[in-house]
Design a protein around this motif. Sequence first.
Motif, PDB file in Angstrom:
ATOM      1  N   GLY A 172       0.850  -1.181   0.000  1.00  0.00           N
ATOM      2  CA  GLY A 172       0.000   0.000   0.000  1.00  0.00           C
ATOM      3  C   GLY A 172       0.885   1.228   0.000  1.00  0.00           C
ATOM      4  N   GLY A 173       0.273   2.387   0.093  1.00  0.00           N
ATOM      5  CA  GLY A 173       1.021   3.628   0.056  1.00  0.00           C
ATOM      6  C   GLY A 173       1.089   4.316   1.398  1.00  0.00           C
ATOM      7  N   ALA A 174       0.619   5.551   1.447  1.00  0.00           N
ATOM      8  CA  ALA A 174       0.734   6.360   2.661  1.00  0.00           C
ATOM      9  C   ALA A 174       0.015   5.731   3.849  1.00  0.00           C
ATOM     10  N   LEU A 175      -1.054   4.995   3.611  1.00  0.00           N
ATOM     11  CA  LEU A 175      -1.781   4.365   4.723  1.00  0.00           C
ATOM     12  C   LEU A 175      -0.932   3.301   5.400  1.00  0.00           C
ATOM     13  N   VAL A 176      -0.287   2.447   4.604  1.00  0.00           N
ATOM     14  CA  VAL A 176       0.563   1.399   5.184  1.00  0.00           C
ATOM     15  C   VAL A 176       1.822   2.000   5.800  1.00  0.00           C
ATOM     16  N   ASP A 177       2.349   3.050   5.183  1.00  0.00           N
ATOM     17  CA  ASP A 177       3.595   3.653   5.645  1.00  0.00           C
ATOM     18  C   ASP A 177       3.349   4.584   6.835  1.00  0.00           C
ATOM     19  N   LEU A 178       2.836   5.772   6.594  1.00  0.00           N
ATOM     20  CA  LEU A 178       2.603   6.740   7.669  1.00  0.00           C
ATOM     21  C   LEU A 178       1.417   6.341   8.543  1.00  0.00           C
ATOM     22  N   GLY A 179       0.383   5.804   7.905  1.00  0.00           N
ATOM     23  CA  GLY A 179      -0.826   5.450   8.647  1.00  0.00           C
ATOM     24  C   GLY A 179      -0.586   4.411   9.719  1.00  0.00           C
ATOM     25  N   TRP A 180       0.346   3.478   9.471  1.00  0.00           N
ATOM     26  CA  TRP A 180       0.654   2.467  10.494  1.00  0.00           C
ATOM     27  C   TRP A 180       1.175   3.153  11.757  1.00  0.00           C
ATOM     28  N   HIS A 181       2.070   4.132  11.590  1.00  0.00           N
ATOM     29  CA  HIS A 181       2.584   4.886  12.738  1.00  0.00           C
ATOM     30  C   HIS A 181       1.450   5.591  13.479  1.00  0.00           C
ATOM     31  N   LEU A 182       0.524   6.187  12.728  1.00  0.00           N
ATOM     32  CA  LEU A 182      -0.554   6.941  13.353  1.00  0.00           C
ATOM     33  C   LEU A 182      -1.493   6.028  14.128  1.00  0.00           C
ATOM     34  N   LEU A 183      -1.858   4.900  13.548  1.00  0.00           N
ATOM     35  CA  LEU A 183      -2.723   3.954  14.248  1.00  0.00           C
ATOM     36  C   LEU A 183      -2.037   3.407  15.490  1.00  0.00           C
ATOM     37  N   ASP A 184      -0.731   3.214  15.403  1.00  0.00           N
ATOM     38  CA  ASP A 184       0.016   2.755  16.566  1.00  0.00           C
ATOM     39  C   ASP A 184       0.026   3.829  17.650  1.00  0.00           C
ATOM     40  N   ALA A 185       0.158   5.090  17.244  1.00  0.00           N
ATOM     41  CA  ALA A 185       0.209   6.190  18.211  1.00  0.00           C
ATOM     42  C   ALA A 185      -1.102   6.346  18.969  1.00  0.00           C
ATOM     43  N   VAL A 186      -2.234   6.097  18.308  1.00  0.00           N
ATOM     44  CA  VAL A 186      -3.528   6.297  18.970  1.00  0.00           C
ATOM     45  C   VAL A 186      -4.003   5.066  19.722  1.00  0.00           C
ATOM     46  N   ALA A 187      -3.310   3.945  19.569  1.00  0.00           N
ATOM     47  CA  ALA A 187      -3.754   2.702  20.201  1.00  0.00           C
ATOM     48  C   ALA A 187      -4.001   2.840  21.705  1.00  0.00           C
ATOM     49  N   PRO A 188      -3.143   3.549  22.465  1.00  0.00           N
ATOM     50  CA  PRO A 188      -3.407   3.670  23.905  1.00  0.00           C
ATOM     51  C   PRO A 188      -4.713   4.396  24.230  1.00  0.00           C
ATOM     52  N   PHE A 189      -5.253   5.159  23.286  1.00  0.00           N
ATOM     53  CA  PHE A 189      -6.486   5.905  23.542  1.00  0.00           C
ATOM     54  C   PHE A 189      -7.743   5.107  23.204  1.00  0.00           C
TER      55      PHE A 189
END
Length: 364
Positions: A172-189
């Motif tokens: 995938g593109g930006a979702l797999v690359d940057l989006g993975w980081h973002l989903l990981d960052a919000v996981a604690p919430f």
Amino acid sequence: MRVAVVGLGWAGRSIWLPRLREHAAYDVVALVDPDAAARAELAAALDGQAPVGLFDDPDALRRAEVDLAVVAVPNHLHSFVAARLLNVGVPVFLEKPVCLSTAEADTLAAAELAGGAMLLAGSASRFRADTRALYDLAGLLGEIRHVDVSWVRARGVPDAGGWFTQRSLAGGGALVDLGWHLLDAVAPFVGTDGFVQAVGTVSSDFVANAAWGAAWRHEDAAQSRAGGDVEDTVRAFLVAGSGVSVSLRASWASHQALDATVIRVEGSAGTAELRCTFGFSPNRHPASTLTWTKDGVDSAVDVVTEPIGAEYRRQLDELPALLADAGQRGRAVAQARSTIAAIERVYDSARPRNHAIPAARVAF
């Protein structure tokens, strides 16, 4: 800890190898890559400073000789290589994305169980000082209701025309690359129940133009090939099993002046907003800012602005303790399964302009 670095591309050479070599807790004993030129180049750079084995295949690694394999191969090989190592009992620290499908997550879970070795996953965003300050502040927000999260680059399409922009190799593109980081960052919430709903749209307005490439990754980016069959931008809305909603945007390129990452957390008793820049791009805001808002009053919260890449060193600081904690077994795979399931949902909702993530199987 005796470490092998598997994959000598940009992440292996620029992120992990130099930090591992300077860290007192690690001894780099092996470098693995199918490219003989890459192995020879790094061997020359090491200049005999330490005895290092050079291998073209991760099957050459043995548990009796290696305590940890840091796997930083191209995306489509992440789970494939990691599973092979786990199956023979070699613990693995795996760069994101951990997997490209829920089926690959299941394969990793089985390998971790079969070989008795632990899988840990790259999670740079959670090791930043500013995101940790945000997590601490969340305790003052009451019940978490919603999170807005975005990572938008001004110019930053990675390796335009290379494997990073080919869906069969990158997943995938930006979702797999940057989006993975973002989903990981919000996981604690959002809790541990995963996402039960996810919709999104994707677009590719910049991938075909080499001028939007990540020059900070490659000095000749402007002369690189352009094009690819992945998205450079994704906009999505997700709802977790806990009821927390998440609005997400990830863009490799845009018309804004600077790269920026924003995480805004809304709770029943207040709101917190972190503004910073994830990643290595020098085209960034100079400092991180954290704001707490309650009853119409904004309060600035002290937050450290660290050197670029400090979060990767912090991961290495904490890896030995994580590997020694039996309670960590299975956690990385569970989180990866939740993340990739959400990504699959977003891609599925974006059809017909986008295709589902393929379960690629290419030999290393």
